[in-house]
Each structure stands twice: as C-alpha cells, then as structure tokens.
Design an enzyme around this catalytic site. Structure first.
Site, PDB file in Angstrom:
ATOM      1  N   ASN A 169      50.710 -16.045   0.786  1.00 20.18           N
ATOM      2  CA  ASN A 169      49.445 -16.147   1.624  1.00 20.18           C
ATOM      3  C   ASN A 169      48.546 -15.269   1.154  1.00 20.18           C
ATOM      4  O   ASN A 169      49.014 -14.102   1.539  1.00 20.18           O
ATOM      5  CB  ASN A 169      50.012 -15.450   3.273  1.00 20.18           C
ATOM      6  CG  ASN A 169      49.353 -15.283   3.901  1.00 20.18           C
ATOM      7  OD1 ASN A 169      47.774 -16.121   4.122  1.00 20.18           O
ATOM      8  ND2 ASN A 169      49.639 -14.613   5.487  1.00 20.18           N
ATOM      9  N   TRP A 170      47.537 -15.639   1.313  1.00 21.39           N
ATOM     10  CA  TRP A 170      46.436 -15.401   0.302  1.00 21.39           C
ATOM     11  C   TRP A 170      45.230 -14.349   1.242  1.00 21.39           C
ATOM     12  O   TRP A 170      44.098 -14.234   1.119  1.00 21.39           O
ATOM     13  CB  TRP A 170      45.903 -16.377  -0.227  1.00 21.39           C
ATOM     14  CG  TRP A 170      46.468 -16.896  -1.463  1.00 21.39           C
ATOM     15  CD1 TRP A 170      47.782 -16.561  -2.105  1.00 21.39           C
ATOM     16  CD2 TRP A 170      45.434 -17.291  -3.143  1.00 21.39           C
ATOM     17  NE1 TRP A 170      47.904 -16.996  -3.385  1.00 21.39           N
ATOM     18  CE2 TRP A 170      47.068 -17.864  -4.102  1.00 21.39           C
ATOM     19  CE3 TRP A 170      44.482 -18.190  -3.082  1.00 21.39           C
ATOM     20  CZ2 TRP A 170      46.847 -18.116  -4.893  1.00 21.39           C
ATOM     21  CZ3 TRP A 170      44.120 -18.714  -4.617  1.00 21.39           C
ATOM     22  CH2 TRP A 170      45.306 -19.021  -5.482  1.00 21.39           C
ATOM     23  N   LYS A 171      45.533 -14.916   2.695  1.00 20.02           N
ATOM     24  CA  LYS A 171      44.675 -14.658   3.327  1.00 20.02           C
ATOM     25  C   LYS A 171      43.365 -14.697   3.101  1.00 20.02           C
ATOM     26  O   LYS A 171      43.087 -15.579   2.449  1.00 20.02           O
ATOM     27  CB  LYS A 171      45.377 -12.707   3.899  1.00 20.02           C
ATOM     28  CG  LYS A 171      46.792 -12.604   4.118  1.00 20.02           C
ATOM     29  CD  LYS A 171      46.843 -11.434   4.084  1.00 20.02           C
ATOM     30  CE  LYS A 171      48.194 -10.950   4.535  1.00 20.02           C
ATOM     31  NZ  LYS A 171      48.485  -9.688   4.979  1.00 20.02           N
ATOM     32  N   HIS A 177      50.641 -16.051  12.306  1.00 26.13           N
ATOM     33  CA  HIS A 177      50.316 -15.368  11.693  1.00 26.13           C
ATOM     34  C   HIS A 177      50.234 -14.465  12.547  1.00 26.13           C
ATOM     35  O   HIS A 177      49.465 -13.924  13.257  1.00 26.13           O
ATOM     36  CB  HIS A 177      49.443 -15.650  10.595  1.00 26.13           C
ATOM     37  CG  HIS A 177      49.941 -14.020   9.719  1.00 26.13           C
ATOM     38  ND1 HIS A 177      49.275 -12.945  10.172  1.00 26.13           N
ATOM     39  CD2 HIS A 177      50.437 -14.289   8.144  1.00 26.13           C
ATOM     40  CE1 HIS A 177      49.596 -12.033   9.137  1.00 26.13           C
ATOM     41  NE2 HIS A 177      50.761 -13.123   8.250  1.00 26.13           N
ATOM     42  N   GLU A 208      47.805 -11.364  12.527  1.00 28.08           N
ATOM     43  CA  GLU A 208      47.046 -11.076  12.253  1.00 28.08           C
ATOM     44  C   GLU A 208      46.451 -12.404  13.108  1.00 28.08           C
ATOM     45  O   GLU A 208      45.050 -12.177  13.938  1.00 28.08           O
ATOM     46  CB  GLU A 208      45.549 -11.467  11.004  1.00 28.08           C
ATOM     47  CG  GLU A 208      46.366  -9.940   9.515  1.00 28.08           C
ATOM     48  CD  GLU A 208      47.020 -10.308   8.320  1.00 28.08           C
ATOM     49  OE1 GLU A 208      46.314 -11.913   8.149  1.00 28.08           O
ATOM     50  OE2 GLU A 208      48.015  -9.165   8.003  1.00 28.08           O
ATOM     51  N   GLU A 261      58.212 -11.440  10.268  1.00 28.76           N
ATOM     52  CA  GLU A 261      57.795 -10.856   9.461  1.00 28.76           C
ATOM     53  C   GLU A 261      57.481  -9.029  10.785  1.00 28.76           C
ATOM     54  O   GLU A 261      56.140  -9.342  11.230  1.00 28.76           O
ATOM     55  CB  GLU A 261      55.807 -11.132   9.622  1.00 28.76           C
ATOM     56  CG  GLU A 261      56.224 -12.132   8.506  1.00 28.76           C
ATOM     57  CD  GLU A 261      55.097 -12.549   8.055  1.00 28.76           C
ATOM     58  OE1 GLU A 261      54.385 -12.381   6.402  1.00 28.76           O
ATOM     59  OE2 GLU A 261      53.847 -12.924   8.226  1.00 28.76           O
ATOM     60  N   GLY A 295      51.567  -5.423   4.659  1.00 34.13           N
ATOM     61  CA  GLY A 295      50.272  -5.060   4.693  1.00 34.13           C
ATOM     62  C   GLY A 295      50.252  -3.126   4.501  1.00 34.13           C
ATOM     63  O   GLY A 295      49.248  -2.697   3.700  1.00 34.13           O
ATOM     64  N   SER A 313      55.348  -6.924   3.008  1.00 30.70           N
ATOM     65  CA  SER A 313      55.329  -6.142   1.881  1.00 30.70           C
ATOM     66  C   SER A 313      56.583  -6.430   0.954  1.00 30.70           C
ATOM     67  O   SER A 313      57.309  -5.356   0.594  1.00 30.70           O
ATOM     68  CB  SER A 313      55.139  -4.728   2.152  1.00 30.70           C
ATOM     69  OG  SER A 313      54.338  -4.334   2.815  1.00 30.70           O
ATOM     70  N   GLY A 364      52.340 -11.631   0.869  1.00 30.22           N
ATOM     71  CA  GLY A 364      51.161 -11.463   1.343  1.00 30.22           C
ATOM     72  C   GLY A 364      50.202 -10.861   0.434  1.00 30.22           C
ATOM     73  O   GLY A 364      49.847 -11.570  -1.149  1.00 30.22           O
ATOM     74  N   GLY A 365      50.085  -9.601  -0.442  1.00 31.08           N
ATOM     75  CA  GLY A 365      49.535  -9.271  -1.175  1.00 31.08           C
ATOM     76  C   GLY A 365      49.740  -9.268  -2.338  1.00 31.08           C
ATOM     77  O   GLY A 365      49.304  -9.492  -3.472  1.00 31.08           O
TER      78      GLY A 365
HETATM   79  P1  PGA Z   1      52.515  -8.751   3.480  1.00 32.08           P
HETATM   80  O1  PGA Z   1      51.260  -9.910   4.061  1.00 32.08           O
HETATM   81  O2  PGA Z   1      53.153  -9.003   1.623  1.00 32.08           O
HETATM   82  O3  PGA Z   1      50.641  -7.809   2.010  1.00 32.08           O
HETATM   83  O4  PGA Z   1      52.572  -7.495   3.695  1.00 32.08           O
HETATM   84  C1  PGA Z   1      52.936 -10.348   4.048  1.00 32.08           C
HETATM   85  C2  PGA Z   1      51.942 -11.309   5.210  1.00 32.08           C
HETATM   86  O5  PGA Z   1      51.491 -11.458   6.047  1.00 32.08           O
HETATM   87  O6  PGA Z   1      52.885 -12.563   5.145  1.00 32.08           O
END
Ligand code: PGA
Length: 247
Positions: A9-11, A91, A93, A163, A169, A208, A229-230
């Site tokens: 997930n590049w966001k 998600h 977010e 999640e 994050g 994470s 994500g990250g």
């Molecule tokens: P993260 O994000 O790996 O940076 O914690 C995961 C996500 O939001 O899907």
C-alpha cells in the site's frame, strides 16, 4: 491451501521514477501473490508493465456508484479499465480521515465485486478500543456491516486485511500471537456462516510489517501474508517481505 499474499500500500507516495524502478527491478519468486496498490494514476502503467509477470495491481479506493456527478471520484469499473484486479476497501485512513462509515465501506465492497475487482477489506481497532477491551467487538461490527450488504457469498472472492490502527505507520507491530488470535477470531466469525469460505479466505496482517518481523508474523497459522505500507516503497525491503511469505 491458501496461497500467501503480500500487498504494497503505497498510500499517497511514489512517483513516476519509483514506478520505473519497480518495473525494472522488482523480482519475486516462489509461491506468493504480490499486489501493488499505487496511487490511482499509476495503475495503468504498472499493470501493463507487470502483465507478463505474476504481479497484480490494485487501487486504494473506489467510489460506490458506477458513474455520475461525483467530481474527483473513481468508479470500480474505471479501475478495472485501468488494469486493476484488486481494491482496498475501508482502509483506516479512509475511515478516519475521510469519514467512511461501516456502511459506506460495505457499499464499496459490493461495488468492487459488481465490477469484477477483488476487494481487500481492511478492518481493525484503535488503541483506545483495544485498551477498552473492545478490539473483537469493533472488528466484528466492521465485518457484520459487509455481511449485511454482500452476504457470506461476498467473502468467497475477497481478502481481509486485519490492521490494528495503533500499529499502522507507528513502528509498533502487533505481537504474532496477538495478531494470530484476532485472525482466528475473524475466521471464526465467517465460519459460523460457511466453513469453506472461512477456510479459504486470505486474512493478511497489516501494521508496521518489515523484513525483520515478517517471517514470525507469517508463520502463524491464520496469517496469510501482509499489507505493507512504509516498507513497501523500498524494493529490497519489500522483496525480503515477499520472500518471507513465499512457500
Ligand atoms: P504501515 O502501513 O506498514 O506503514 O504500518 C500499513 C497500512 O496502512 O496498510
């Protein structure tokens, strides 16, 4: 047997240059489904570029209507036109920053399936909810909303990503046993409706995930891979996570 999956997930990160780098260098082998979720604008480019390789592309969001006066939105059919095979739905977010309710998320889930996209339903509790002993009831509520809209059959062609919001994050990861217990709970909720669907659905862990913790998370019985994500923006780190999941 559930094939493992690792999703990136590049966001709202990435660029044309990063797409080029991934297209030129990303290589994964072994049995693992790899899906990239770049910002929407890069969908076509990546899906065409990865066509010959076993890497799929998805979108991070869709709107629930097919078309209409919804300035700035993108429908599930349009995502399919751009080469997407998957869509993230709900998600945290989207839920927290853009006010998506359980019902809106369920509508999006249904819209994806109508268009032929596989929804990746994201669910998870906040820090306060876990501290208050509500983690399971929150996750249950999020799953129930989709069950009401799509029925148990809706989960026959879907992926779930657990999640915990407190792990996204933050660098803080759920312990493998903590995540396993929630994954088993989620599978158990579906099991009451249909054993085969509950047994076959992939439940990914997100929050994470890194190369250094992926292997022990993915070793748990009900954790079928990760939503990353990250760590998914760095090719070598991401490849290591894919290897940790692959059989
Ligand atoms: P993260 O994000 O790996 O940076 O914690 C995961 C996500 O939001 O899907």
């Amino acid at each position: 047997m559930r094939a493992p999956m690792v999703a990136a997930n590049w966001k709202m990160n990435g660029s044309g240059a990063i797409c080029r780098e991934f297209l030129e260098h990303l290589s994964v082998d072994g049995l693992v489904d790899v899906v990239l979720f770049p910002p929407f604008l890069y969908t076509s480019r990546l899906s065409k570029g990865f066509e010959e390789r076993s890497i799929s592309v998805g979108v991070q969001n869709v709107f629930h209507a097919r078309s209409g006066a919804y300035t700035g939105e993108i429908g599930a059919e349009m995502a399919v036109d751009a080469g997407a095979m998957y869509a993230l739905v709900g998600h945290s977010e989207r839920r927290n920053l853009f006010g998506e309710s359980d019902e809106v998320v369920a509508d999006k889930f249904v819209a994806c399936q109508r268009a032929g996209l596989t929804p990746v339903l994201c669910i998870g509790e906040s820090f306060e909810e876990r501290a208050g002993g509500e983690a399971e009831s929150v996750v249950r509520r999020q799953v129930d909303a989709v069950l009401r809209a799509a029925g148990i059959e809706g989960f026959a062609n879907a992926v779930i990503a657990y999640e915990p919001v407190w792990a996204i994050g933050t660098g803080e990861t759920a312990r493998p046993d903590q995540a396993q217990s929630m994954h088993a709970f989620i599978r158990g909720v579906l099991m009451k409706f249909d054993t085969a669907i509950a047994t076959n659905i992939k439940v990914l862990y997100g929050g994470s995930v890194k190369a250094s913790n992926a292997r022990e998370l993915f070793a748990e019985q009900d954790i079928d891979g990760g939503l990353v994500g990250g760590a998914s923006l760095e090719i070598m780190e991401f490849e290591k996570i894919c290897r940790a999941a692959s059989r």
